[in-house]
Design a protein around this motif. Structure first.
Motif, PDB file in Angstrom:
ATOM      1  N   ALA A  19       0.820  -1.213   0.000  1.00 41.45           N
ATOM      2  CA  ALA A  19       0.000   0.000   0.000  1.00 41.45           C
ATOM      3  C   ALA A  19       0.843   1.246   0.000  1.00 41.45           C
ATOM      4  O   ALA A  19       0.443   2.279  -0.512  1.00 41.45           O
ATOM      5  N   LEU A  20       2.040   1.163   0.602  1.00 45.40           N
ATOM      6  CA  LEU A  20       2.882   2.338   0.716  1.00 45.40           C
ATOM      7  C   LEU A  20       3.828   2.489  -0.457  1.00 45.40           C
ATOM      8  O   LEU A  20       4.599   3.429  -0.517  1.00 45.40           O
ATOM      9  N   HIS A  21       3.779   1.545  -1.428  1.00 48.60           N
ATOM     10  CA  HIS A  21       4.689   1.608  -2.562  1.00 48.60           C
ATOM     11  C   HIS A  21       3.974   1.719  -3.900  1.00 48.60           C
ATOM     12  O   HIS A  21       4.598   1.607  -4.937  1.00 48.60           O
ATOM     13  N   VAL A  22       2.647   1.913  -3.872  1.00 51.99           N
ATOM     14  CA  VAL A  22       1.936   2.183  -5.113  1.00 51.99           C
ATOM     15  C   VAL A  22       1.265   3.528  -4.958  1.00 51.99           C
ATOM     16  O   VAL A  22       1.043   3.997  -3.853  1.00 51.99           O
ATOM     17  N   PRO A  23       0.934   4.194  -6.080  1.00 55.26           N
ATOM     18  CA  PRO A  23       0.330   5.530  -5.968  1.00 55.26           C
ATOM     19  C   PRO A  23      -0.969   5.461  -5.204  1.00 55.26           C
ATOM     20  O   PRO A  23      -1.750   4.538  -5.383  1.00 55.26           O
ATOM     21  N   VAL A  24      -1.230   6.446  -4.363  1.00 53.40           N
ATOM     22  CA  VAL A  24      -2.483   6.462  -3.621  1.00 53.40           C
ATOM     23  C   VAL A  24      -3.389   7.570  -4.110  1.00 53.40           C
ATOM     24  O   VAL A  24      -4.415   7.827  -3.535  1.00 53.40           O
ATOM     25  N   ARG A  25      -2.996   8.232  -5.191  1.00 60.70           N
ATOM     26  CA  ARG A  25      -3.863   9.239  -5.796  1.00 60.70           C
ATOM     27  C   ARG A  25      -4.101   8.845  -7.239  1.00 60.70           C
ATOM     28  O   ARG A  25      -3.201   8.347  -7.916  1.00 60.70           O
ATOM     29  N   ALA A  26      -5.315   9.082  -7.728  1.00 57.21           N
ATOM     30  CA  ALA A  26      -5.605   8.730  -9.098  1.00 57.21           C
ATOM     31  C   ALA A  26      -4.923   9.672 -10.069  1.00 57.21           C
ATOM     32  O   ALA A  26      -4.608   9.312 -11.186  1.00 57.21           O
ATOM     33  N   THR A  27      -4.718  10.904  -9.672  1.00 56.20           N
ATOM     34  CA  THR A  27      -4.046  11.862 -10.524  1.00 56.20           C
ATOM     35  C   THR A  27      -2.932  12.517  -9.735  1.00 56.20           C
ATOM     36  O   THR A  27      -3.034  12.701  -8.526  1.00 56.20           O
ATOM     37  N   PRO A  28      -1.839  12.893 -10.394  1.00 52.94           N
ATOM     38  CA  PRO A  28      -0.661  13.374  -9.660  1.00 52.94           C
ATOM     39  C   PRO A  28      -0.822  14.793  -9.168  1.00 52.94           C
ATOM     40  O   PRO A  28      -0.316  15.738  -9.744  1.00 52.94           O
ATOM     41  N   PRO A  53      -0.681  11.523   1.856  1.00 48.82           N
ATOM     42  CA  PRO A  53      -0.876  10.430   0.899  1.00 48.82           C
ATOM     43  C   PRO A  53      -2.251  10.405   0.243  1.00 48.82           C
ATOM     44  O   PRO A  53      -2.407   9.886  -0.857  1.00 48.82           O
ATOM     45  N   VAL A  54      -3.261  10.928   0.920  1.00 50.08           N
ATOM     46  CA  VAL A  54      -4.589  11.098   0.319  1.00 50.08           C
ATOM     47  C   VAL A  54      -4.983  12.543   0.570  1.00 50.08           C
ATOM     48  O   VAL A  54      -5.178  12.943   1.713  1.00 50.08           O
ATOM     49  N   THR A  55      -5.083  13.307  -0.493  1.00 52.89           N
ATOM     50  CA  THR A  55      -5.197  14.756  -0.359  1.00 52.89           C
ATOM     51  C   THR A  55      -6.627  15.256  -0.227  1.00 52.89           C
ATOM     52  O   THR A  55      -7.586  14.502  -0.403  1.00 52.89           O
ATOM     53  N   GLY A  56      -6.743  16.543   0.035  1.00 55.80           N
ATOM     54  CA  GLY A  56      -8.048  17.178   0.038  1.00 55.80           C
ATOM     55  C   GLY A  56      -8.720  17.087  -1.314  1.00 55.80           C
ATOM     56  O   GLY A  56      -9.945  16.991  -1.416  1.00 55.80           O
TER      57      GLY A  56
END
Length: 450
Positions: free
Chosen positions: A43-52, A379-382
């Motif tokens: 979980a900590l090594h793959v992107p956690v946002r769909a868009t950068p 890691p998970v933004t507003g």
């Protein structure tokens, strides 16, 4: 009381957070757990946002916190003393890089004082503002009922405190956008607690997609069913099944697809609890099906229901051009029974969200604390919270009008204009997104005339 997908926030329930977990953690910064801890390194090594996109302010705010010595843990204040607040309290206590120093925000002072005494917390207050303004607090965990989130985010941002907020950021889209922009302006981190992104099962599906194991993703299927309906008071005023339950699955579809959605079609019905049948809009639904359309005809299909008699049912599947990856439901153990008239699991699936997602809660805590310590982005933004709410609003509108709803009708930022732009720097992508928020609707769209 029965659990719900929205993780009831306003009730006190002192329950042990134990579960039968099966794999060790090998990632740095791991929580100390009394039971074996599921690996969350994936979980900590793959992107956690769909868009950068990152949400960080151009100019930092002046914090009213007292200086923290180098090497000391992040000092946390918890706002909200219901079940989800206790989940996070238990989780933070296992994290060596964090220390809960203040707790409050309850209508009953004896509840707060009892928790402070039980967990050895130095400061407690009935008033949430006292926790937020406490100079010994570096970061605030907002675990209060949803209607208070925006106000408490505002107070914490103005105090210069980093913020971890249970979903949703606010129940209204305009308030959500305002909160996100305020945190950016004040230079504080705002993490939206969409914990399923950190679940070992879902994160393994994401990893298979990200590594190209299944080829190009074609279809994603998600299932989310609760053991029993929530109380009427939980449903009333909560925005309905799309906002208080399916929002997790809507966000997961975006997380797995790795891009922003284009359109949504949804339908809802009352199949379980007739007590809610006369509530307004999606609050009257206890069962719903959603189709989310992405680029090039790719789709995500979601089914949610407030009751599954066999337990808490959470599954994911992704079909690609080369392979398929899927998860099974989680059980407390792997024991199976073989008799003359039955072959199957010895026990039913988990029947409580706190035991089902304990590993995810622990992983998201580590990730956010690490982001504070390293001055990296949440890691998970507003922004993730804004888009998840926009998807829920679009689903509600679609169910009401029985038509496909473009996400850009709800949030102009989701018109597809920023998709597929890898050359855009994160900062430029963020600026474009925030500029587009200025044109966002402040309420759900009006129905299209017949």
């Amino acid at each position: 009381l029965a659990p719900a997908g929205g993780e009831w926030g306003g009730m006190l329930c002192l329950l042990p957070l134990t579960a039968a977990l099966h794999a060790p953690v090998h990632a740095p910064g791991t929580l100390r757990a009394s039971a074996p801890f599921v690996s969350v390194s994936a979980a900590l090594h793959v992107p956690v946002r769909a868009t950068p996109i990152v949400l960080r302010a151009a100019a930092p705010s002046l914090s009213i916190s007292t200086p923290r010595a180098v090497g000391e843990p992040i000092r946390v204040g918890i706002v909200g003393c219901g079940r989800i607040g206790i989940v996070h309290l238990e989780t933070l206590r296992k994290c060596p890089k964090a220390k809960v120093v203040s707790i409050g925000g309850s209508s009953r002072e004896e509840t707060v004082s009892a928790l402070a005494e039980k967990y050895g917390i130095a400061h407690f207050a009935k008033d949430a503002d006292e926790v937020i303004r406490n100079p010994d607090v570096d970061a605030v965990w907002i675990c209060s009922p949803s209607q208070f989130h925006a106000e408490q985010i505002t107070a914490a941002a103005n105090a210069g405190k980093d913020i971890f907020c249970e979903k949703p950021i606010a129940t209204d889209l305009a308030e959500t956008i305002k909160a996100v922009n305020l945190c950016r302006a004040k230079g504080v981190k705002l993490m939206t607690a969409l914990q399923r992104r950190f679940d070992p099962n879902f994160s393994r599906v994401k990893r298979s997609i990200a590594e190209g194991t299944i080829g190009e993703t074609i279809v994603v299927k998600l299932c989310s069913r609760d053991p029993a309906p929530p109380p009427l008071k939980y449903v009333q005023g909560g925005g309905g099944i799309f906002k208080d339950m399916a929002i997790h699955d809507l966000d997961m579809s975006r997380f797995l697809m790795g891009e922003d959605p284009l359109e949504v079609f949804a339908t809802g019905s009352c199949m379980i609890n007739q007590e809610i049948a006369d509530l307004p809009g999606p609050e009257a639904y206890d069962t719903a099906t959603i189709i989310v359309k992405y680029r090039e005809g790719r789709t995500a299909t979601i089914d949610v229901c407030r009751q599954a008699t066999y337990g808490y049912d959470q599954r994911a599947e992704a079909l690609g051009t080369a392979a398929m990856v899927m998860t099974d439901n989680m059980y407390p153990n792997t024991a199976r029974v073989f008799t003359g008239d039955f072959v199957g699991m010895a026990d039913l699936p988990y029947d409580f969200f706190m035991s089902r997602y304990i590993a995810a809660y622990e992983a998201e805590t580590v990730a956010f604390i690490d982001s504070i310590e390293s001055a990296s982005d949440a890691p998970v933004t507003g922004e993730d919270g804004v888009i998840a709410l926009a998807m829920a609003i679009a689903a509600g509108l679609s169910a009401k009008e029985q038509r496909w709803v473009k996400l850009s009708e709800v949030l102009p930022a989701l018109d597809g204009s920023m998709e597929g732009s890898p050359r855009l720097r994160k900062r430029d992508r963020l600026s474009a997104f925030l500029r587009s928020l200025g044109g966002a609707r402040t309420s759900e769209p009006e129905p299209i005339p017949a």
